[in-house]
Design a protein around this motif. Sequence first.
Motif, PDB file in Angstrom:
ATOM      1  N   ALA A  44      -2.784  35.156  -3.066  1.00 34.60           N
ATOM      2  CA  ALA A  44      -3.738  35.698  -3.735  1.00 34.60           C
ATOM      3  C   ALA A  44      -4.968  36.451  -2.947  1.00 34.60           C
ATOM      4  O   ALA A  44      -5.459  37.127  -3.271  1.00 34.60           O
ATOM      5  CB  ALA A  44      -4.794  34.402  -4.411  1.00 34.60           C
ATOM      6  N   GLY A  45      -4.873  35.973  -1.576  1.00 35.60           N
ATOM      7  CA  GLY A  45      -6.097  36.587  -0.690  1.00 35.60           C
ATOM      8  C   GLY A  45      -5.625  36.372   0.823  1.00 35.60           C
ATOM      9  O   GLY A  45      -5.116  35.296   0.935  1.00 35.60           O
ATOM     10  N   THR A  46      -6.058  37.396   1.755  1.00 35.92           N
ATOM     11  CA  THR A  46      -6.221  36.799   2.915  1.00 35.92           C
ATOM     12  C   THR A  46      -7.313  37.272   3.870  1.00 35.92           C
ATOM     13  O   THR A  46      -8.098  38.008   3.318  1.00 35.92           O
ATOM     14  CB  THR A  46      -4.843  37.795   3.725  1.00 35.92           C
ATOM     15  N   ARG A  47      -7.389  36.485   4.878  1.00 35.32           N
ATOM     16  CA  ARG A  47      -8.596  36.701   5.731  1.00 35.32           C
ATOM     17  C   ARG A  47      -8.049  36.936   7.174  1.00 35.32           C
ATOM     18  O   ARG A  47      -7.808  35.666   7.747  1.00 35.32           O
ATOM     19  CB  ARG A  47      -9.690  35.645   5.489  1.00 35.32           C
ATOM     20  N   LEU A  48      -8.243  37.793   7.897  1.00 36.03           N
ATOM     21  CA  LEU A  48      -7.772  38.029   9.152  1.00 36.03           C
ATOM     22  C   LEU A  48      -8.839  37.355  10.035  1.00 36.03           C
ATOM     23  O   LEU A  48     -10.064  37.696  10.145  1.00 36.03           O
ATOM     24  CB  LEU A  48      -7.844  39.444   9.526  1.00 36.03           C
ATOM     25  N   VAL A  49      -8.447  36.484  11.249  1.00 34.48           N
ATOM     26  CA  VAL A  49      -9.190  36.065  12.188  1.00 34.48           C
ATOM     27  C   VAL A  49      -8.803  36.638  13.516  1.00 34.48           C
ATOM     28  O   VAL A  49      -7.573  36.146  13.835  1.00 34.48           O
ATOM     29  CB  VAL A  49      -9.399  34.601  12.073  1.00 34.48           C
ATOM     30  N   THR A  50      -9.281  37.480  13.942  1.00 33.16           N
ATOM     31  CA  THR A  50      -8.871  37.920  15.404  1.00 33.16           C
ATOM     32  C   THR A  50      -8.857  36.883  16.479  1.00 33.16           C
ATOM     33  O   THR A  50      -9.736  35.858  16.230  1.00 33.16           O
ATOM     34  CB  THR A  50      -9.688  39.183  15.702  1.00 33.16           C
TER      35      THR A  50
ATOM     36  N   HIS B 121       1.367  35.525  20.639  1.00 26.38           N
ATOM     37  CA  HIS B 121       0.230  36.065  21.449  1.00 26.38           C
ATOM     38  C   HIS B 121       0.206  37.469  21.819  1.00 26.38           C
ATOM     39  O   HIS B 121      -1.016  37.852  22.335  1.00 26.38           O
ATOM     40  CB  HIS B 121       0.216  35.281  22.586  1.00 26.38           C
ATOM     41  N   ASP B 122       1.208  38.152  22.125  1.00 23.05           N
ATOM     42  CA  ASP B 122       1.245  39.569  22.381  1.00 23.05           C
ATOM     43  C   ASP B 122       0.960  40.677  21.292  1.00 23.05           C
ATOM     44  O   ASP B 122       0.928  41.795  21.558  1.00 23.05           O
ATOM     45  CB  ASP B 122       2.494  39.773  22.972  1.00 23.05           C
ATOM     46  N   ILE B 123       0.509  40.219  20.188  1.00 22.71           N
ATOM     47  CA  ILE B 123      -0.102  41.121  18.918  1.00 22.71           C
ATOM     48  C   ILE B 123      -1.250  41.368  19.161  1.00 22.71           C
ATOM     49  O   ILE B 123      -2.207  40.563  19.241  1.00 22.71           O
ATOM     50  CB  ILE B 123       0.475  40.398  17.755  1.00 22.71           C
TER      51      ILE B 123
ATOM     52  N   LEU C 294      -3.948  43.625  12.194  1.00 23.68           N
ATOM     53  CA  LEU C 294      -4.449  43.824  10.772  1.00 23.68           C
ATOM     54  C   LEU C 294      -3.381  44.557  10.016  1.00 23.68           C
ATOM     55  O   LEU C 294      -3.258  44.164   8.757  1.00 23.68           O
ATOM     56  CB  LEU C 294      -5.360  45.135  10.998  1.00 23.68           C
ATOM     57  N   ALA C 295      -2.224  45.138  10.487  1.00 23.87           N
ATOM     58  CA  ALA C 295      -1.360  45.531   9.782  1.00 23.87           C
ATOM     59  C   ALA C 295      -0.446  44.330   9.184  1.00 23.87           C
ATOM     60  O   ALA C 295       0.046  44.429   8.009  1.00 23.87           O
ATOM     61  CB  ALA C 295      -0.420  46.482  10.674  1.00 23.87           C
ATOM     62  N   LEU C 296      -0.259  43.641  10.077  1.00 26.13           N
ATOM     63  CA  LEU C 296       0.379  42.112   9.735  1.00 26.13           C
ATOM     64  C   LEU C 296      -0.362  41.672   8.412  1.00 26.13           C
ATOM     65  O   LEU C 296       0.309  40.907   7.334  1.00 26.13           O
ATOM     66  CB  LEU C 296       0.698  41.163  10.613  1.00 26.13           C
TER      67      LEU C 296
ATOM     68  N   VAL D  59      -4.393  34.484  10.343  1.00 27.65           N
ATOM     69  CA  VAL D  59      -4.633  34.860   9.031  1.00 27.65           C
ATOM     70  C   VAL D  59      -4.507  33.773   8.005  1.00 27.65           C
ATOM     71  O   VAL D  59      -3.816  33.058   7.999  1.00 27.65           O
ATOM     72  CB  VAL D  59      -3.684  36.055   8.392  1.00 27.65           C
ATOM     73  N   VAL D  60      -5.836  33.561   7.261  1.00 31.41           N
ATOM     74  CA  VAL D  60      -6.068  32.352   6.508  1.00 31.41           C
ATOM     75  C   VAL D  60      -5.376  32.850   5.000  1.00 31.41           C
ATOM     76  O   VAL D  60      -5.989  33.912   4.668  1.00 31.41           O
ATOM     77  CB  VAL D  60      -7.397  32.006   6.333  1.00 31.41           C
TER      78      VAL D  60
END
Length: 323
Positions: free
Chosen positions: A111-117, A90-92, A98-100, A147-148
């Motif tokens: 194969a791929g990632t999708r960031l969900v803030t 939670h503290d990120i 984005l870096a993670l 991240v998905v």
Amino acid sequence: MSERQPAPRGAQRARPGPAGGGRAWLRHHRAMLGDSALRLVRRPLATLLTMLAIAIALILPAGLWLVLDSAQLLDAQLDESATLTVYFDHDIDESRALALSETLGAEPGVAGTRLVTAAEGLDEFQRALGVDDALSQLERNPLPASVVVTPDDPSPAAVQALSQRLGQLPGVDEVRLDLAWLDRLQQLAALGQRVALALGLLFGLGVLLVVGNTIRLAVESRRQEIEVVTLIGATHAFVRRPFLYSGAWYGLGGGLLALGILALGGNWLAAPVNALAESYGARFALPTLGVSNSVFLLLFSTLLGWLGAWLAVGRHLAETKPR
């Protein structure tokens, strides 16, 4: 005693060479091909019923073939569906998330990632609940960034191993995945393949029986003719040839009828299937056999008709003795 004079030109009959024998063989095949077709045309009702029985025996395996094609289309989208969700602490903040996310994308097997803030996750949660800004009064967003992850290998074992490896990375709080539906999907696909194979073999045997029984009746109706040509020296191959062409015609006609019925059935079901898919907000079109699969079906049905005739004639020709 006078010497024997040579016979005049044209009186001597030359023996047919290999080329002449080959042409005679081809002429007989063409004659039997046309004669067998004419015999079927002269009995249109019986021929149509036999071909319709063959078509019905071919429709169900072909229909299951189409269902498996639809399952393969679903399997092609499995990489997008077989995903796992990696939740951060939670503290990120957003930049650290984005870096993670980039770190996760560089991991082997991803194969791929999708960031969900965290903000995007809250918006998606509110839309899923059907409320707008209902949680905006909260002092702190309770949802962490996530991240998905889409794996390279969607098999349950590979996804499970990837989940365990990603869960040990720093900054990762939890990794969630649902493997139950993957197992069910693969089990259903394997079951469908076995059912299609079993029905294909079963109904293929049915085609052999239909053609074999029809050819057996034809052999019985021409028993005297067979006895006569056998007495004057006809070989079994010569006698068998017209019946083999008849069986091939039956198989080809049954395959054509099966293709026609499948096309009509697909057009008949297209509208309600599209309406049902649109009611769920999706687009789906019934699969078709296509040119290659249609040709394969015709070749397969013709081969089954030929084989059924071969088996029937081989059995009854051995029982047909000159009287």
